[in-house]
Design a protein around this motif. Structure first.
Motif, PDB file in Angstrom:
ATOM      1  N   LYS A 242       0.831  -1.207   0.000  1.00 39.97           N
ATOM      2  CA  LYS A 242       0.000   0.000   0.000  1.00 39.97           C
ATOM      3  C   LYS A 242       0.866   1.259   0.000  1.00 39.97           C
ATOM      4  CE  LYS A 242      -3.653   2.309   2.662  1.00 39.97           C
ATOM      5  NZ  LYS A 242      -4.522   2.225   3.880  1.00 39.97           N
ATOM      6  N   THR A 243       1.898   1.282   0.837  1.00 40.50           N
ATOM      7  CA  THR A 243       2.792   2.441   0.927  1.00 40.50           C
ATOM      8  C   THR A 243       3.568   2.633  -0.364  1.00 40.50           C
ATOM      9  OG1 THR A 243       3.037   2.003   3.299  1.00 40.50           O
ATOM     10  CG2 THR A 243       4.602   3.525   2.313  1.00 40.50           C
ATOM     11  N   ALA A 244       4.013   1.519  -0.961  1.00 43.82           N
ATOM     12  CA  ALA A 244       4.769   1.596  -2.213  1.00 43.82           C
ATOM     13  C   ALA A 244       3.908   2.141  -3.349  1.00 43.82           C
ATOM     14  CB  ALA A 244       5.320   0.220  -2.573  1.00 43.82           C
ATOM     15  N   LEU A 245       2.673   1.674  -3.435  1.00 45.86           N
ATOM     16  CA  LEU A 245       1.766   2.152  -4.479  1.00 45.86           C
ATOM     17  C   LEU A 245       1.468   3.639  -4.307  1.00 45.86           C
ATOM     18  CD1 LEU A 245      -0.734  -0.851  -4.689  1.00 45.86           C
ATOM     19  CD2 LEU A 245       0.874  -0.128  -6.461  1.00 45.86           C
ATOM     20  N   LYS A 246       1.248   4.045  -3.072  1.00 42.55           N
ATOM     21  CA  LYS A 246       0.933   5.446  -2.782  1.00 42.55           C
ATOM     22  C   LYS A 246       2.090   6.369  -3.147  1.00 42.55           C
ATOM     23  CE  LYS A 246      -0.564   8.502   0.981  1.00 42.55           C
ATOM     24  NZ  LYS A 246      -0.926   8.574   2.427  1.00 42.55           N
ATOM     25  N   ASN A 247       3.315   5.900  -2.910  1.00 42.51           N
ATOM     26  CA  ASN A 247       4.491   6.745  -3.138  1.00 42.51           C
ATOM     27  C   ASN A 247       5.209   6.438  -4.454  1.00 42.51           C
ATOM     28  OD1 ASN A 247       5.066   8.330  -0.403  1.00 42.51           O
ATOM     29  ND2 ASN A 247       4.301   6.301   0.133  1.00 42.51           N
ATOM     30  N   LYS A 248       4.601   5.550  -5.265  1.00 41.74           N
ATOM     31  CA  LYS A 248       5.150   5.164  -6.566  1.00 41.74           C
ATOM     32  C   LYS A 248       6.588   4.648  -6.447  1.00 41.74           C
ATOM     33  CE  LYS A 248       2.192   8.421  -9.063  1.00 41.74           C
ATOM     34  NZ  LYS A 248       2.126   9.574  -9.987  1.00 41.74           N
ATOM     35  N   THR A 249       6.787   3.829  -5.417  1.00 40.77           N
ATOM     36  CA  THR A 249       8.105   3.242  -5.159  1.00 40.77           C
ATOM     37  C   THR A 249       8.171   1.846  -5.747  1.00 40.77           C
ATOM     38  OG1 THR A 249       8.255   4.483  -3.081  1.00 40.77           O
ATOM     39  CG2 THR A 249       9.775   2.628  -3.353  1.00 40.77           C
ATOM     40  N   LYS A 250       9.189   1.578  -6.533  1.00 44.53           N
ATOM     41  CA  LYS A 250       9.362   0.260  -7.132  1.00 44.53           C
ATOM     42  C   LYS A 250       9.937  -0.705  -6.105  1.00 44.53           C
ATOM     43  CE  LYS A 250      11.421  -2.046 -11.153  1.00 44.53           C
ATOM     44  NZ  LYS A 250      12.240  -1.863 -12.383  1.00 44.53           N
ATOM     45  N   ILE A 251       9.324  -1.892  -5.982  1.00 45.20           N
ATOM     46  CA  ILE A 251       9.776  -2.907  -5.034  1.00 45.20           C
ATOM     47  C   ILE A 251      10.466  -4.042  -5.789  1.00 45.20           C
ATOM     48  CG2 ILE A 251       9.071  -4.622  -3.319  1.00 45.20           C
ATOM     49  CD1 ILE A 251       8.711  -1.854  -2.244  1.00 45.20           C
ATOM     50  N   ILE A 252      11.684  -4.379  -5.368  1.00 47.08           N
ATOM     51  CA  ILE A 252      12.421  -5.500  -5.959  1.00 47.08           C
ATOM     52  C   ILE A 252      12.925  -6.407  -4.841  1.00 47.08           C
ATOM     53  CG2 ILE A 252      14.398  -6.221  -7.359  1.00 47.08           C
ATOM     54  CD1 ILE A 252      14.310  -3.556  -8.758  1.00 47.08           C
ATOM     55  N   PRO A 253      12.540  -7.678  -4.818  1.00 50.82           N
ATOM     56  CA  PRO A 253      13.082  -8.590  -3.809  1.00 50.82           C
ATOM     57  C   PRO A 253      14.510  -8.980  -4.190  1.00 50.82           C
ATOM     58  CG  PRO A 253      11.647  -9.797  -5.301  1.00 50.82           C
ATOM     59  CD  PRO A 253      11.582  -8.353  -5.716  1.00 50.82           C
ATOM     60  N   VAL A 254      15.409  -9.064  -3.200  1.00 51.25           N
ATOM     61  CA  VAL A 254      16.798  -9.415  -3.513  1.00 51.25           C
ATOM     62  C   VAL A 254      17.294 -10.662  -2.783  1.00 51.25           C
ATOM     63  CG1 VAL A 254      17.559  -7.151  -4.286  1.00 51.25           C
ATOM     64  CG2 VAL A 254      17.619  -7.672  -1.859  1.00 51.25           C
ATOM     65  N   ASP A 255      16.425 -11.341  -2.035  1.00 47.74           N
ATOM     66  CA  ASP A 255      16.789 -12.696  -1.637  1.00 47.74           C
ATOM     67  C   ASP A 255      17.041 -13.466  -2.920  1.00 47.74           C
ATOM     68  OD1 ASP A 255      16.798 -12.694   1.104  1.00 47.74           O
ATOM     69  OD2 ASP A 255      14.684 -13.173   1.311  1.00 47.74           O
ATOM     70  N   SER A 256      18.043 -14.318  -2.939  1.00 50.62           N
ATOM     71  CA  SER A 256      18.418 -14.961  -4.204  1.00 50.62           C
ATOM     72  C   SER A 256      17.262 -15.741  -4.818  1.00 50.62           C
ATOM     73  CB  SER A 256      19.626 -15.877  -4.008  1.00 50.62           C
ATOM     74  OG  SER A 256      19.330 -16.931  -3.116  1.00 50.62           O
ATOM     75  N   GLU A 257      16.449 -16.408  -3.968  1.00 53.07           N
ATOM     76  CA  GLU A 257      15.336 -17.205  -4.487  1.00 53.07           C
ATOM     77  C   GLU A 257      14.265 -16.319  -5.126  1.00 53.07           C
ATOM     78  OE1 GLU A 257      17.237 -19.350  -1.042  1.00 53.07           O
ATOM     79  OE2 GLU A 257      16.474 -17.329  -1.399  1.00 53.07           O
ATOM     80  N   HIS A 258      13.928 -15.234  -4.465  1.00 51.61           N
ATOM     81  CA  HIS A 258      12.822 -14.406  -4.940  1.00 51.61           C
ATOM     82  C   HIS A 258      13.238 -13.504  -6.094  1.00 51.61           C
ATOM     83  CE1 HIS A 258      11.859 -15.776  -0.901  1.00 51.61           C
ATOM     84  NE2 HIS A 258      10.633 -15.868  -1.381  1.00 51.61           N
TER      85      HIS A 258
END
Length: 286
Positions: free
Chosen positions: A134-150
């Motif tokens: 919700k916070t990322a969408l509101k602030n137009k922040t791109k989310i990238i997972p960096v655990d090797s599996e994800h």
């Protein structure tokens, strides 16, 4: 123009790997905010070496000690990420790597102040994904997972539709006790559990890996990040830890991502999101 970068958990294994990358490309990055807990010597070293604009130290005793030591330096040292004493300059890239639920609140706060958030805190995703999303969408922040599996799952799914996926497999090394008998497990000690055979990690994640609790978190994390139903997820034991995720397609084909056991690889690829010579980073030490 240099990109502003921040790290939540700068003295942990992910934080140190991230600083290795930024050190190699000093002409491209400027350290904005670092957050750590109580590793006094490493905090002081990072202030001297990387000259962040802001350093947030959670442990009150260490905060006071560091603030006194660097009172004449051009750096803002705080004890609270929500401090109203200063306006935080927006970061182009933030890496969230504070382990445990303690990482959730600062992650949400920094999503508000970042253009791109690299998530390496699975507990925050497990416990607070709806808040993060919700916070990322509101602030137009791109989310990238960096655990090797994800990170690997994300790359594998880029050109695939969910309906074409039969199964997604996360790999597990099995940890230091993979081939132990039940009778042997009754005698293991904590110092044995933190000696992971393939990965160099912090104590908490190493213990969670030894008990396979870490892999349970990662299954839930994959469900939330990619909206994957649990019946399409499974785990396979892969002691070599070179294949990080596998997708099985409805047409009978399998695809997987293979890379050496270094967090530098998913981190550097997530930071640059284009072609790079990864060998430059793997050979470099900050």
């Amino acid at each position: 123009m240099k990109k502003n970068v921040s790290i939540l958990g700068s003295t942990g294994s992910i934080g140190l790997s991230s600083l290795t990358i930024f050190s190699k490309k000093k002409n491209l990055f400027s350290i904005n905010i670092l957050i750590a807990n109580k590793n006094y010597k490493l905090i002081c070293k990072q202030i001297n070496q990387f000259k962040p604009k802001i350093f947030i130290i959670n442990d009150l005793k260490i905060f006071k000690k560091v603030k006194t030591k660097f009172k004449s330096k051009n750096i803002v040292i705080l004890n609270d990420i929500q401090s109203k004493k200063i306006n935080f300059k927006k970061s182009d890239i933030t890496i969230a790597a504070i382990p445990g639920i303690a990482g959730l609140s600062p992650t949400i706060e920094m999503i508000k102040k970042s253009r791109k958030m690299l998530l390496a805190n699975k507990e925050s995703i497990v416990c607070g994904w709806n808040l993060i999303k919700k916070t990322a969408l509101k602030n137009k922040t791109k989310i990238i997972p960096v655990d090797s599996e994800h990170f690997s799952i994300m790359k594998l799914l880029e050109k695939e539709k969910l309906k074409e996926i039969k199964k997604i497999y996360l790999t597990a090394s099995g940890g230091p006790f993979l081939n132990f008998k039940v009778s042997q497990l009754k005698k293991v000690k904590p110092h044995e559990a933190i000696k992971h055979p393939k990965w160099k990690m912090g104590k908490k994640i190493s213990i969670d890996s030894a008990t396979l609790m870490n892999k349970m978190f990662e299954l839930i994390e994959a469900q939330k990040l990619f909206s994957i139903p649990k019946n399409k997820l499974d785990v396979v034991i892969h002691p070599e830890s070179l294949v990080h995720a596998i997708i099985e397609l409805q047409n009978g084909l399998y695809k997987f991502i293979y890379h050496e056991t270094s967090m530098i690889i998913p981190l550097a690829n997530a930071i640059f999101e284009d072609k790079l010579n990864i060998e430059d980073f793997l050979k470099f030490k900050p």
